[in-house]
Design a protein around this motif. Sequence first.
Motif, mmCIF file in Angstrom:
data_model
loop_
_atom_site.group_PDB
_atom_site.id
_atom_site.type_symbol
_atom_site.label_atom_id
_atom_site.label_comp_id
_atom_site.label_asym_id
_atom_site.label_seq_id
_atom_site.Cartn_x
_atom_site.Cartn_y
_atom_site.Cartn_z
ATOM 1 N N GLU A 150 0.972 -1.074 0.138
ATOM 2 C CA GLU A 150 0.150 -0.048 0.043
ATOM 3 C C GLU A 150 0.891 1.135 -0.100
ATOM 4 O OE1 GLU A 150 -1.466 1.739 3.476
ATOM 5 O OE2 GLU A 150 0.636 1.669 3.879
ATOM 6 N N GLU A 172 -2.622 -12.118 -1.892
ATOM 7 C CA GLU A 172 -3.788 -12.632 -1.524
ATOM 8 C C GLU A 172 -4.257 -13.752 -2.744
ATOM 9 O OE1 GLU A 172 -6.751 -9.849 -0.085
ATOM 10 O OE2 GLU A 172 -5.494 -8.406 -1.195
ATOM 11 N N ARG A 214 0.200 -7.625 -3.073
ATOM 12 C CA ARG A 214 -0.336 -8.475 -1.655
ATOM 13 C C ARG A 214 -0.588 -9.911 -2.299
ATOM 14 N NH1 ARG A 214 -5.048 -4.544 0.926
ATOM 15 N NH2 ARG A 214 -3.683 -2.344 0.677
ATOM 16 N N PHE A 246 -6.235 -8.890 -7.134
ATOM 17 C CA PHE A 246 -4.962 -9.437 -7.812
ATOM 18 C C PHE A 246 -3.749 -9.454 -6.614
ATOM 19 C CE2 PHE A 246 -8.046 -7.359 -10.368
ATOM 20 C CZ PHE A 246 -8.148 -8.364 -11.410
ATOM 21 N N ARG A 278 -11.020 -1.270 9.420
ATOM 22 C CA ARG A 278 -10.359 -1.519 8.182
ATOM 23 C C ARG A 278 -9.372 -2.643 8.467
ATOM 24 N NH1 ARG A 278 -10.169 -0.005 4.134
ATOM 25 N NH2 ARG A 278 -8.509 1.510 3.763
ATOM 26 N N GLU A 302 -3.250 11.589 0.473
ATOM 27 C CA GLU A 302 -3.048 11.898 1.834
ATOM 28 C C GLU A 302 -3.000 13.262 2.384
ATOM 29 O OE1 GLU A 302 -3.183 9.008 3.262
ATOM 30 O OE2 GLU A 302 -2.431 7.419 1.624
ATOM 31 N N TYR A 359 -5.108 3.235 11.946
ATOM 32 C CA TYR A 359 -6.196 4.427 11.977
ATOM 33 C C TYR A 359 -6.913 4.647 13.125
ATOM 34 C CZ TYR A 359 -6.846 3.234 6.951
ATOM 35 O OH TYR A 359 -6.568 3.015 5.628
ATOM 36 N N THR A 361 0.294 4.377 1.817
ATOM 37 C CA THR A 361 0.322 5.530 3.043
ATOM 38 C C THR A 361 1.786 5.378 3.756
ATOM 39 O OG1 THR A 361 -2.058 4.911 3.004
ATOM 40 C CG2 THR A 361 -0.938 5.996 4.953
HETATM 41 P P1 HAM Z 1 -7.036 -0.729 1.508
HETATM 42 O O1 HAM Z 1 -8.404 -0.524 1.947
HETATM 43 O O2 HAM Z 1 -6.059 -1.751 1.989
HETATM 44 O O3 HAM Z 1 -6.526 0.469 1.963
HETATM 45 O O4 HAM Z 1 -6.907 -0.623 -0.252
HETATM 46 C C1 HAM Z 1 -7.556 0.381 -0.890
HETATM 47 C C2 HAM Z 1 -8.358 -0.022 -1.953
HETATM 48 O O5 HAM Z 1 -7.137 -0.889 -2.823
HETATM 49 C C3 HAM Z 1 -9.475 -1.145 -1.961
HETATM 50 O O6 HAM Z 1 -10.702 -0.443 -1.755
HETATM 51 C C4 HAM Z 1 -9.328 -1.744 -3.209
HETATM 52 O O7 HAM Z 1 -10.248 -1.116 -4.230
HETATM 53 C C5 HAM Z 1 -8.065 -1.738 -3.520
HETATM 54 N N1 HAM Z 1 -7.370 -3.217 -3.285
HETATM 55 C C6 HAM Z 1 -6.676 -3.557 -2.052
HETATM 56 N N2 HAM Z 1 -6.363 -4.894 -2.507
HETATM 57 C C7 HAM Z 1 -6.496 -5.197 -3.450
HETATM 58 C C8 HAM Z 1 -6.455 -6.508 -4.380
HETATM 59 N N3 HAM Z 1 -5.718 -7.300 -3.629
HETATM 60 N N4 HAM Z 1 -6.682 -6.571 -5.550
HETATM 61 C C9 HAM Z 1 -7.353 -5.340 -6.091
HETATM 62 N N5 HAM Z 1 -7.694 -4.424 -5.674
HETATM 63 C C10 HAM Z 1 -7.244 -4.188 -4.191
HETATM 64 C C11 HAM Z 1 -5.040 1.080 2.005
HETATM 65 O O8 HAM Z 1 -4.430 0.398 1.071
HETATM 66 C C12 HAM Z 1 -4.740 2.340 2.636
HETATM 67 N N6 HAM Z 1 -3.338 2.591 2.293
HETATM 68 C C13 HAM Z 1 -5.666 3.414 2.218
HETATM 69 C C14 HAM Z 1 -5.403 4.903 2.930
HETATM 70 C C15 HAM Z 1 -4.753 5.885 2.581
HETATM 71 N N7 HAM Z 1 -5.734 5.076 4.229
HETATM 72 C C16 HAM Z 1 -5.388 5.990 4.457
HETATM 73 N N8 HAM Z 1 -4.687 6.850 3.386
#
Ligand code: HAM
Length: 425
Positions: free
Chosen positions: A86, A119, A117, A126, A262, A135, A267, A88
């Motif tokens: 990610e 997953e 990731r 993906f 989350r 941010e 958070y 952040t």
């Molecule tokens: P997160 O909810 O882990 O938040 O990811 C944000 C978005 O990334 C998800 O809503 C989804 O659309 C997409 N996403 C996550 N994992 C996958 C995956 N394996 N495949 C496809 N899409 C994916 C964050 O990453 C935090 N950094 C958000 C944040 C920014 N919070 C504060 N600032």
Amino acid sequence: MKAKGAMIQSVRGVKDVLPSESLKWRLVEETASEIFTLYNFKEIRIPTFEKTEVFKRSIGETTDIVEKEMYTFTDRGGESLTLRPEGTASIVRAYVENGLYNPPGVTKLFYMGPMFRAERPQAGRFRQFHQIGAEVFGTDDPAIDAEVIIMLMDLFTELRVPGLKVLLNSLGCPECRPAFRDALYTFLKERASDLCKNCQSRIERNPLRALDCKSPTCKEIVENAPTIDEYRCDSCETHFNNVRKPLIDLEIPVTVDPKLMRGLDYYSRTAFEVVSEGLGAQNSVAGGGRYDSLVEQFGGPKTPAIGFALGIERLISLLNGQDEEELTEYPDIFIVPMTETASLRSFEIAHRLRSYGYQVDRTFGTASMKSMMKKADRSKARYTLIIGEDELKKGTGTLRNMSSGEQIETSFDDIADILDEEPHP
Ligand code: HAM
């Protein structure tokens, strides 16, 4: 053609963005840059990998991401590095390392790029996926919480994505969260034997993680678990109300969801997700929230912060109703040189037209007139310029309007004017 070697396939859970889709990607990325710029966000570009510590320390040791999803490797110097799961954590690292808190004030940053990731791949999930994130550092004013959510929804509106809503919660602060954590701990402890192995092992260290567990039995159990809204302190409650008010005033579709937890540990207070009716199980298009202690945790000054990230693949899948044809730009002119000399002359003609901003393509290799015209037709160009040997001597070519079929002989110098007269539909 007989293949010489065995085909090598891409890695499971990653995908190619082919030209048939890349225009939508560009539309999304450019629209995000434009909308975020309207809110005075500036772009930051961060590395794709970091020291593993960056993610462990921020996302949390007991999260799924850190426990089992990170692509971590030891580099040649023996250091543990990780492909960013990610953005952040890296942004906070960059914010502190580059002293972006000086001069003091509000810093608004956005970024986009691949995240990794490990997953289990499935529709909408993906192993290399892409995020656009934003941010904001330097203020705990609830107005900024509302503003980032409004900005995100502006982007979806601009992209005409239907059926989205915001799930909103406040996860409390270091003042009120401990009481909630204790209540949750007691609740889970009483039901520990029914929880999945993972939650059982996390209960002591981080009971909150059970609220985000994907196992169906855990989901059922936590349905009746205590929720944060019963424990929030007055200051968090006021903050939360002030985040909601402008959203309601602007008629943003917001649902308060006291169960929203989350998957990342950093958070505090505001947490939100944007979910879509059209996405099935992986229905979260974007997620974000406040992380008021992270900058300090990274060795910076006390700096409240908030942000979000959206998943580009998930967003693109919601754009599928939109017409690819509408986005595609076809050549203004397709050149068909009939001889080698004509081919050489085409360079100068094409170069000049491109310098005026026209999209130009041409045939390559020799073929019959019929097959060259077929190529011109397939290119969906507005005009085709056929250059034969006799015409070349006169400095002219045959310009064919591909929609009307009308043909005229024209001097090479006049082509730009003709293209200009009739802009592309
Ligand atoms: P997160 O909810 O882990 O938040 O990811 C944000 C978005 O990334 C998800 O809503 C989804 O659309 C997409 N996403 C996550 N994992 C996958 C995956 N394996 N495949 C496809 N899409 C994916 C964050 O990453 C935090 N950094 C958000 C944040 C920014 N919070 C504060 N600032």
